[in-house]
Design a protein around this motif. Structure first.
Motif, PDB file in Angstrom:
ATOM      1  N   ALA A   4       0.840  -1.198   0.000  1.00 35.65           N
ATOM      2  CA  ALA A   4       0.000   0.000   0.000  1.00 35.65           C
ATOM      3  C   ALA A   4       0.873   1.245   0.000  1.00 35.65           C
ATOM      4  CB  ALA A   4      -0.912  -0.001   1.224  1.00 35.65           C
ATOM      5  N   LEU A   5       0.477   2.216  -0.800  1.00 36.35           N
ATOM      6  CA  LEU A   5       1.207   3.470  -0.840  1.00 36.35           C
ATOM      7  C   LEU A   5       0.874   4.311   0.388  1.00 36.35           C
ATOM      8  CD1 LEU A   5       0.688   4.454  -4.590  1.00 36.35           C
ATOM      9  CD2 LEU A   5       2.731   3.469  -3.542  1.00 36.35           C
ATOM     10  N   ALA A   6       1.884   4.980   0.914  1.00 38.48           N
ATOM     11  CA  ALA A   6       1.652   5.864   2.057  1.00 38.48           C
ATOM     12  C   ALA A   6       0.768   7.022   1.628  1.00 38.48           C
ATOM     13  CB  ALA A   6       2.983   6.385   2.581  1.00 38.48           C
ATOM     14  N   PRO A   7      -0.171   7.414   2.454  1.00 38.80           N
ATOM     15  CA  PRO A   7      -1.046   8.533   2.084  1.00 38.80           C
ATOM     16  C   PRO A   7      -0.254   9.830   1.966  1.00 38.80           C
ATOM     17  CG  PRO A   7      -1.334   7.936   4.402  1.00 38.80           C
ATOM     18  CD  PRO A   7      -0.462   6.885   3.789  1.00 38.80           C
ATOM     19  N   LEU A   8      -0.653  10.651   1.023  1.00 42.25           N
ATOM     20  CA  LEU A   8      -0.006  11.942   0.850  1.00 42.25           C
ATOM     21  C   LEU A   8      -0.336  12.851   2.028  1.00 42.25           C
ATOM     22  CD1 LEU A   8      -0.691  12.567  -2.941  1.00 42.25           C
ATOM     23  CD2 LEU A   8       1.431  11.794  -1.891  1.00 42.25           C
ATOM     24  N   ALA A   9       0.653  13.618   2.440  1.00 44.54           N
ATOM     25  CA  ALA A   9       0.426  14.548   3.552  1.00 44.54           C
ATOM     26  C   ALA A   9      -0.554  15.625   3.111  1.00 44.54           C
ATOM     27  CB  ALA A   9       1.741  15.168   3.985  1.00 44.54           C
ATOM     28  N   GLU A  10      -1.404  16.003   4.009  1.00 44.13           N
ATOM     29  CA  GLU A  10      -2.350  17.072   3.726  1.00 44.13           C
ATOM     30  C   GLU A  10      -1.611  18.409   3.619  1.00 44.13           C
ATOM     31  OE1 GLU A  10      -5.700  17.154   3.227  1.00 44.13           O
ATOM     32  OE2 GLU A  10      -5.586  14.951   3.139  1.00 44.13           O
ATOM     33  N   PRO A  11      -2.021  19.258   2.700  1.00 47.72           N
ATOM     34  CA  PRO A  11      -1.382  20.579   2.636  1.00 47.72           C
ATOM     35  C   PRO A  11      -1.656  21.390   3.893  1.00 47.72           C
ATOM     36  CG  PRO A  11      -3.291  20.482   1.184  1.00 47.72           C
ATOM     37  CD  PRO A  11      -3.075  19.090   1.686  1.00 47.72           C
ATOM     38  N   TRP A  12      -0.711  22.243   4.253  1.00 48.75           N
ATOM     39  CA  TRP A  12      -0.968  23.175   5.335  1.00 48.75           C
ATOM     40  C   TRP A  12      -2.036  24.167   4.908  1.00 48.75           C
ATOM     41  CZ3 TRP A  12       4.847  23.547   4.576  1.00 48.75           C
ATOM     42  CH2 TRP A  12       5.508  22.583   5.331  1.00 48.75           C
ATOM     43  N   SER A  13      -2.735  24.695   5.854  1.00 51.03           N
ATOM     44  CA  SER A  13      -3.662  25.777   5.540  1.00 51.03           C
ATOM     45  C   SER A  13      -2.855  26.989   5.092  1.00 51.03           C
ATOM     46  CB  SER A  13      -4.488  26.145   6.779  1.00 51.03           C
ATOM     47  OG  SER A  13      -3.654  26.757   7.756  1.00 51.03           O
ATOM     48  N   PRO A  14      -3.456  27.904   4.328  1.00 55.12           N
ATOM     49  CA  PRO A  14      -2.704  29.102   3.922  1.00 55.12           C
ATOM     50  C   PRO A  14      -2.081  29.838   5.105  1.00 55.12           C
ATOM     51  CG  PRO A  14      -4.722  28.939   2.662  1.00 55.12           C
ATOM     52  CD  PRO A  14      -4.785  27.855   3.706  1.00 55.12           C
ATOM     53  N   ALA A  15      -2.817  29.902   6.206  1.00 57.16           N
ATOM     54  CA  ALA A  15      -2.294  30.618   7.379  1.00 57.16           C
ATOM     55  C   ALA A  15      -1.076  29.903   7.957  1.00 57.16           C
ATOM     56  CB  ALA A  15      -3.381  30.755   8.434  1.00 57.16           C
ATOM     57  N   GLU A  16      -1.151  28.556   8.064  1.00 50.50           N
ATOM     58  CA  GLU A  16      -0.025  27.805   8.618  1.00 50.50           C
ATOM     59  C   GLU A  16       1.168  27.853   7.672  1.00 50.50           C
ATOM     60  OE1 GLU A  16       1.162  23.366  10.317  1.00 50.50           O
ATOM     61  OE2 GLU A  16      -0.845  23.719   9.474  1.00 50.50           O
ATOM     62  N   PHE A  17       0.904  27.779   6.376  1.00 51.21           N
ATOM     63  CA  PHE A  17       1.969  27.859   5.380  1.00 51.21           C
ATOM     64  C   PHE A  17       2.696  29.192   5.486  1.00 51.21           C
ATOM     65  CE2 PHE A  17       2.797  28.190   0.541  1.00 51.21           C
ATOM     66  CZ  PHE A  17       4.105  27.751   0.696  1.00 51.21           C
ATOM     67  N   GLU A  18       1.951  30.271   5.613  1.00 49.60           N
ATOM     68  CA  GLU A  18       2.573  31.584   5.743  1.00 49.60           C
ATOM     69  C   GLU A  18       3.404  31.670   7.018  1.00 49.60           C
ATOM     70  OE1 GLU A  18       1.429  36.337   6.048  1.00 49.60           O
ATOM     71  OE2 GLU A  18      -0.015  34.930   5.188  1.00 49.60           O
ATOM     72  N   VAL A  19       2.894  31.105   8.098  1.00 48.68           N
ATOM     73  CA  VAL A  19       3.654  31.103   9.349  1.00 48.68           C
ATOM     74  C   VAL A  19       4.985  30.381   9.164  1.00 48.68           C
ATOM     75  CG1 VAL A  19       3.728  30.141  11.687  1.00 48.68           C
ATOM     76  CG2 VAL A  19       1.701  31.377  10.915  1.00 48.68           C
ATOM     77  N   ARG A  20       4.972  29.243   8.467  1.00 50.17           N
ATOM     78  CA  ARG A  20       6.199  28.479   8.270  1.00 50.17           C
ATOM     79  C   ARG A  20       7.200  29.255   7.415  1.00 50.17           C
ATOM     80  NH1 ARG A  20       6.047  22.955   9.615  1.00 50.17           N
ATOM     81  NH2 ARG A  20       4.048  22.337  10.541  1.00 50.17           N
ATOM     82  N   LEU A  21       6.717  29.946   6.388  1.00 46.13           N
ATOM     83  CA  LEU A  21       7.609  30.771   5.579  1.00 46.13           C
ATOM     84  C   LEU A  21       8.207  31.906   6.409  1.00 46.13           C
ATOM     85  CD1 LEU A  21       5.428  30.978   2.352  1.00 46.13           C
ATOM     86  CD2 LEU A  21       7.659  29.868   2.511  1.00 46.13           C
ATOM     87  N   ARG A  22       7.376  32.554   7.191  1.00 44.19           N
ATOM     88  CA  ARG A  22       7.865  33.673   8.008  1.00 44.19           C
ATOM     89  C   ARG A  22       8.828  33.184   9.086  1.00 44.19           C
ATOM     90  NH1 ARG A  22       5.559  38.555   7.158  1.00 44.19           N
ATOM     91  NH2 ARG A  22       3.649  38.621   5.900  1.00 44.19           N
ATOM     92  N   GLU A  23       8.622  31.970   9.580  1.00 44.34           N
ATOM     93  CA  GLU A  23       9.548  31.425  10.575  1.00 44.34           C
ATOM     94  C   GLU A  23      10.934  31.228   9.974  1.00 44.34           C
ATOM     95  OE1 GLU A  23       7.685  27.877  11.957  1.00 44.34           O
ATOM     96  OE2 GLU A  23       6.600  28.886  13.585  1.00 44.34           O
ATOM     97  N   VAL A  24      10.981  30.743   8.729  1.00 48.73           N
ATOM     98  CA  VAL A  24      12.277  30.580   8.073  1.00 48.73           C
ATOM     99  C   VAL A  24      12.967  31.934   7.935  1.00 48.73           C
ATOM    100  CG1 VAL A  24      13.444  29.948   5.922  1.00 48.73           C
ATOM    101  CG2 VAL A  24      11.621  28.493   6.829  1.00 48.73           C
ATOM    102  N   ALA A  25      12.217  32.913   7.427  1.00 48.63           N
ATOM    103  CA  ALA A  25      12.799  34.247   7.252  1.00 48.63           C
ATOM    104  C   ALA A  25      13.238  34.834   8.587  1.00 48.63           C
ATOM    105  CB  ALA A  25      11.794  35.165   6.565  1.00 48.63           C
TER     106      ALA A  25
END
Length: 241
Positions: A4-25
């Motif tokens: 069985a193939l591993a399920p694909l990870a769910e995308p982050w919400s736009p808000a969480e995605f932005e937080v992760r980008l800002r954390e890197v910066a």
């Protein structure tokens, strides 16, 4: 037997995605580099500051090059017009204008010869490698990653304000007109980062897309950090020949 193939990870919400980008910066931006900390504390010698100006100019003059490569990847006139403005911001609408010209004037205000800056004879090997790596990244990677790499601009306005204050406080031997580049980039960086962030949030629909965008931003932070590593190492060699 079928695996069985591993399920694909769910995308982050736009808000969480932005937080992760800002954390890197926020966590990996070069404002934390020891060389920048010394600059902002007023601890650089004139020779060290001039070396930084000369080597950073090698990066500055390649900004419109990487933006031209990104523009070629964009598939609508509206997007190309938006990104072309970045090229004009640095190259200027006419001779003697734009961000590259303003950086040359910073060099002159610090006592550097314009022709020597343009000749790039003083650019360190590590700086050349870092800049080449960034330009090639924008040449070879998809538009999502190339645009995401530009999101170091999320932190640039605050850095510019810190730098203006440091130069006015600690490096008064540099003529005030030489700081025009920093002043201009406060508003330009805020505008550019908002536009790029909106594109990345719109384009990165899958978790894989989002993770590649975050990795691209990490790479760009590493480019800027490596540039300062090279400049810092040259200062250490000067102190301990």
């Amino acid at each position: 037997m079928t695996t069985a193939l591993a399920p694909l990870a769910e995308p982050w919400s736009p808000a969480e995605f932005e937080v992760r980008l800002r954390e890197v910066a926020g966590e990996r931006y070069h404002d934390r580099h020891p060389f920048n900390l010394r600059m902002h504390s007023g601890d650089l010698t004139p020779a060290e500051l001039r070396r930084w100006i000369a080597n950073r100019f090698h990066y500055q003059r390649h900004i419109p090059v990487k933006d031209a490569l990104i523009t070629a990847k964009l598939d609508t006139p509206a997007l190309r017009r938006m990104w072309l403005r970045r090229i004009q911001d640095h190259d200027g609408p006419a001779e003697g204008e734009g961000g590259i010209e303003r950086w040359l004037r910073l060099g002159e205000a610090a006592g550097l010869d314009r022709e020597r800056l343009l000749a790039a004879d003083d650019v360190l090997p590590g700086v050349r490698l870092a800049v080449d790596g960034y330009v090639n990244f924008c040449r070879l990677r998809p538009s999502l990653e190339a645009v995401a790499a530009s999101l170091t601009e999320l932190s640039a306005p605050d850095l510019m304000r810190t730098r203006i204050d440091a130069f006015e406080r600690h490096y008064r031997w540099i003529e005030a007109d030489g700081l025009t580049y920093f002043r201009t980039r406060v508003s330009q960086g805020r505008r550019d980062s908002r536009e790029a962030l909106d594109l990345v949030l719109e384009w990165a629909r899958t978790r894989d897309d989002q993770e590649r965008a975050v990795a691209a931003l990490r790479f760009k932070c590493d480019v800027l950090w490596s540039l300062l590593d090279a400049v810092e190492a040259a200062s250490s060699r000067e102190e301990n020949p």
